[in-house]
Design an enzyme around this catalytic site. Structure first.
Site, PDB file in Angstrom:
ATOM      1  N   THR A  40       0.863  -1.179   0.000  1.00 25.19           N
ATOM      2  CA  THR A  40       0.000   0.000   0.000  1.00 25.19           C
ATOM      3  C   THR A  40       0.899   1.228   0.000  1.00 25.19           C
ATOM      4  O   THR A  40       1.789   1.359   0.844  1.00 25.19           O
ATOM      5  CB  THR A  40      -0.942   0.013   1.212  1.00 25.19           C
ATOM      6  OG1 THR A  40      -1.763  -1.165   1.157  1.00 25.19           O
ATOM      7  CG2 THR A  40      -1.841   1.250   1.205  1.00 25.19           C
ATOM      8  N   TYR A  41       0.672   2.109  -0.976  1.00 22.63           N
ATOM      9  CA  TYR A  41       1.464   3.324  -1.131  1.00 22.63           C
ATOM     10  C   TYR A  41       0.693   4.505  -0.570  1.00 22.63           C
ATOM     11  O   TYR A  41      -0.519   4.591  -0.726  1.00 22.63           O
ATOM     12  CB  TYR A  41       1.786   3.558  -2.611  1.00 22.63           C
ATOM     13  CG  TYR A  41       2.765   2.539  -3.135  1.00 22.63           C
ATOM     14  CD1 TYR A  41       4.127   2.796  -3.128  1.00 22.63           C
ATOM     15  CD2 TYR A  41       2.326   1.314  -3.606  1.00 22.63           C
ATOM     16  CE1 TYR A  41       5.033   1.861  -3.592  1.00 22.63           C
ATOM     17  CE2 TYR A  41       3.219   0.364  -4.073  1.00 22.63           C
ATOM     18  CZ  TYR A  41       4.573   0.640  -4.059  1.00 22.63           C
ATOM     19  OH  TYR A  41       5.462  -0.290  -4.518  1.00 22.63           O
ATOM     20  N   TYR A  42       1.445   5.433   0.052  1.00 21.81           N
ATOM     21  CA  TYR A  42       0.847   6.590   0.708  1.00 21.81           C
ATOM     22  C   TYR A  42       1.331   7.888   0.080  1.00 21.81           C
ATOM     23  O   TYR A  42       2.466   7.990  -0.375  1.00 21.81           O
ATOM     24  CB  TYR A  42       1.207   6.592   2.203  1.00 21.81           C
ATOM     25  CG  TYR A  42       0.445   5.539   2.958  1.00 21.81           C
ATOM     26  CD1 TYR A  42      -0.750   5.842   3.604  1.00 21.81           C
ATOM     27  CD2 TYR A  42       0.900   4.226   3.001  1.00 21.81           C
ATOM     28  CE1 TYR A  42      -1.461   4.860   4.269  1.00 21.81           C
ATOM     29  CE2 TYR A  42       0.189   3.248   3.670  1.00 21.81           C
ATOM     30  CZ  TYR A  42      -0.992   3.571   4.298  1.00 21.81           C
ATOM     31  OH  TYR A  42      -1.700   2.602   4.952  1.00 21.81           O
ATOM     32  N   VAL A 107      -2.843   5.753  -1.444  1.00 26.62           N
ATOM     33  CA  VAL A 107      -3.062   6.047  -2.856  1.00 26.62           C
ATOM     34  C   VAL A 107      -3.580   4.818  -3.582  1.00 26.62           C
ATOM     35  O   VAL A 107      -4.557   4.884  -4.315  1.00 26.62           O
ATOM     36  CB  VAL A 107      -1.741   6.517  -3.523  1.00 26.62           C
ATOM     37  CG1 VAL A 107      -1.906   6.694  -5.025  1.00 26.62           C
ATOM     38  CG2 VAL A 107      -1.251   7.792  -2.873  1.00 26.62           C
ATOM     39  N   ALA A 108      -2.895   3.690  -3.392  1.00 31.08           N
ATOM     40  CA  ALA A 108      -3.258   2.461  -4.093  1.00 31.08           C
ATOM     41  C   ALA A 108      -2.580   1.280  -3.419  1.00 31.08           C
ATOM     42  O   ALA A 108      -1.585   1.444  -2.710  1.00 31.08           O
ATOM     43  CB  ALA A 108      -2.834   2.535  -5.549  1.00 31.08           C
TER      44      ALA A 108
END
Length: 193
Positions: A40-42, A107-108
């Site tokens: 999971t990207y932030y 983000v995703a």
């Protein structure tokens, strides 16, 4: 300072992974792990990581949780080099909550199956099946002399018969965001937040 140096090779089909795996065995590579990774990207609350070319990733794999910061990329002969720092955390849910309380927004999420092969003292070669994107080979230099990184990665690429394959310096997140920005339907493995 921790540095990462890797080359990402785009395969035309996932069926090509078997031939690469066979060549790795012939080279004496050892299968270190086969894992399912969920990344999971932030997004930073005060600056746009897409503009600064940075990344903050929370990875869950094999019951382990890691938080990784990646600095801007520097492209060297078709491969990327970047600053990278990783810490292990006890709880993915607690770390996600801390990030969100600090203003970071998810983000995703990118999901992939990855097989890690080790060429001791030289590199780790990852065979990746990325949901929504296809299959890739990543060669990450792990030697002790950074001045040998490019030559080592290129030599491994050649010995694996991958020198004519297309390369990319983009992350899986960047590739997926580009793919689905055009309105393509998203698979279950990719979730934009």
């Amino acid at each position: 300072m921790a540095r990462e140096f890797e080359e990402k090779i785009v395969l035309g089909s996932c069926e090509e992974l078997a031939a690469v795996e066979e060549r790795l065995r012939e080279l004496g590579a050892t299968l270190e792990a086969e894992v399912y990774e969920e990344d999971t990207y932030y997004q930073h609350p005060c600056r746009d990581f897409a503009e600064t070319d940075e990344a903050l990733r929370l990875r869950v794999a094999r019951g382990r949780v890691e938080l990784t910061y990646k600095g801007p990329k520097r492209v060297v002969e078709g491969a990327k080099e970047r600053e990278e720092y990783t810490v292990t955390v006890d709880s993915g849910a607690a770390m996600a909550r801390i990030l969100e309380k600090l203003g970071f927004k998810p983000v995703a999420t990118v999901r992939k199956r990855r097989r890690y092969y080790s060429l001791p003292g030289l590199a780790v070669v990852s065979l990746d099946e990325v949901e929504g994107l296809g299959c890739f080979v990543e060669i990450e230099y792990r030697g002790s002399d950074p001045s040998k990184a490019v030559d080592t990665v290129k030599a491994i690429e050649s010995r694996l018969g991958l020198e004519s394959k297309p390369k990319t310096v983009k992350s899986y997140l960047e590739l997926l965001l580009e793919k689905y920005a055009g309105g393509a339907s998203r698979p279950g493995g990719f979730r934009a937040h």
